[in-house]
Design a protein around this motif. Structure first.
Motif, PDB file in Angstrom:
ATOM      1  N   ALA A   1      41.166  32.316  47.166  1.00  0.00           N
ATOM      2  CA  ALA A   1      42.511  32.188  46.609  1.00  0.00           C
ATOM      3  C   ALA A   1      42.445  31.821  45.128  1.00  0.00           C
ATOM      4  N   ASN A   2      41.548  30.915  44.776  1.00  0.00           N
ATOM      5  CA  ASN A   2      41.378  30.542  43.367  1.00  0.00           C
ATOM      6  C   ASN A   2      40.883  31.727  42.550  1.00  0.00           C
TER       7      ASN A   2
ATOM      8  N   GLU B   1      43.758  34.224  41.987  1.00  0.00           N
ATOM      9  CA  GLU B   1      44.665  33.758  40.933  1.00  0.00           C
ATOM     10  C   GLU B   1      44.070  33.992  39.543  1.00  0.00           C
ATOM     11  N   THR B   2      42.799  33.672  39.388  1.00  0.00           N
ATOM     12  CA  THR B   2      42.135  33.865  38.104  1.00  0.00           C
ATOM     13  C   THR B   2      42.117  35.339  37.712  1.00  0.00           C
TER      14      THR B   2
ATOM     15  N   LEU C   1      44.099  37.740  38.811  1.00  0.00           N
ATOM     16  CA  LEU C   1      45.456  38.209  38.548  1.00  0.00           C
ATOM     17  C   LEU C   1      45.856  37.882  37.114  1.00  0.00           C
ATOM     18  N   LYS C   2      45.499  36.685  36.670  1.00  0.00           N
ATOM     19  CA  LYS C   2      45.813  36.273  35.302  1.00  0.00           C
ATOM     20  C   LYS C   2      45.114  37.168  34.282  1.00  0.00           C
TER      21      LYS C   2
ATOM     22  N   GLN D   1      49.946  38.381  47.235  1.00  0.00           N
ATOM     23  CA  GLN D   1      49.746  37.258  46.321  1.00  0.00           C
ATOM     24  C   GLN D   1      50.289  37.591  44.936  1.00  0.00           C
ATOM     25  N   ARG D   2      50.085  38.826  44.483  1.00  0.00           N
ATOM     26  CA  ARG D   2      50.613  39.263  43.186  1.00  0.00           C
ATOM     27  C   ARG D   2      52.142  39.186  43.206  1.00  0.00           C
TER      28      ARG D   2
ATOM     29  N   ARG E   1      54.106  37.296  45.104  1.00  0.00           N
ATOM     30  CA  ARG E   1      54.525  35.893  45.111  1.00  0.00           C
ATOM     31  C   ARG E   1      54.411  35.295  43.711  1.00  0.00           C
ATOM     32  N   ARG E   2      53.334  35.612  43.046  1.00  0.00           N
ATOM     33  CA  ARG E   2      53.111  35.088  41.688  1.00  0.00           C
ATOM     34  C   ARG E   2      54.163  35.625  40.719  1.00  0.00           C
TER      35      ARG E   2
ATOM     36  N   ASP F   1      56.900  33.450  38.671  1.00  0.00           N
ATOM     37  CA  ASP F   1      56.947  33.520  37.207  1.00  0.00           C
ATOM     38  C   ASP F   1      58.338  33.911  36.713  1.00  0.00           C
TER      39      ASP F   1
END
Length: 56
Positions: A9-10, A13-14, A16-17, A46-47, A49-50, A54
């Protein structure tokens, strides 16, 4: 849908950023014996949700 462990998951997220594609992220975080396409839906979710978070 597949759920990620904390490490995955971490990493998701990284990545995706960094703007990586969903498939490239799935390939990066999947285990050696796992098909990245099985994680593709989870990465896409996950994208989404992010992006919703945002937008708030």
């Amino acid at each position: 849908m597949t759920l990620f462990n904390r490490e995955q998951a971490n990493a998701v997220e990284t990545l995706l950023k960094r703007g990586m594609s969903d498939f490239d992220i799935a390939r990066s975080v999947c285990a050696d014996n796992e098909d990245p396409e099985l994680l593709l839906e989870a990465v896409s979710a996950q994208r989404e949700r992010r992006e919703r978070a945002d937008a708030l």
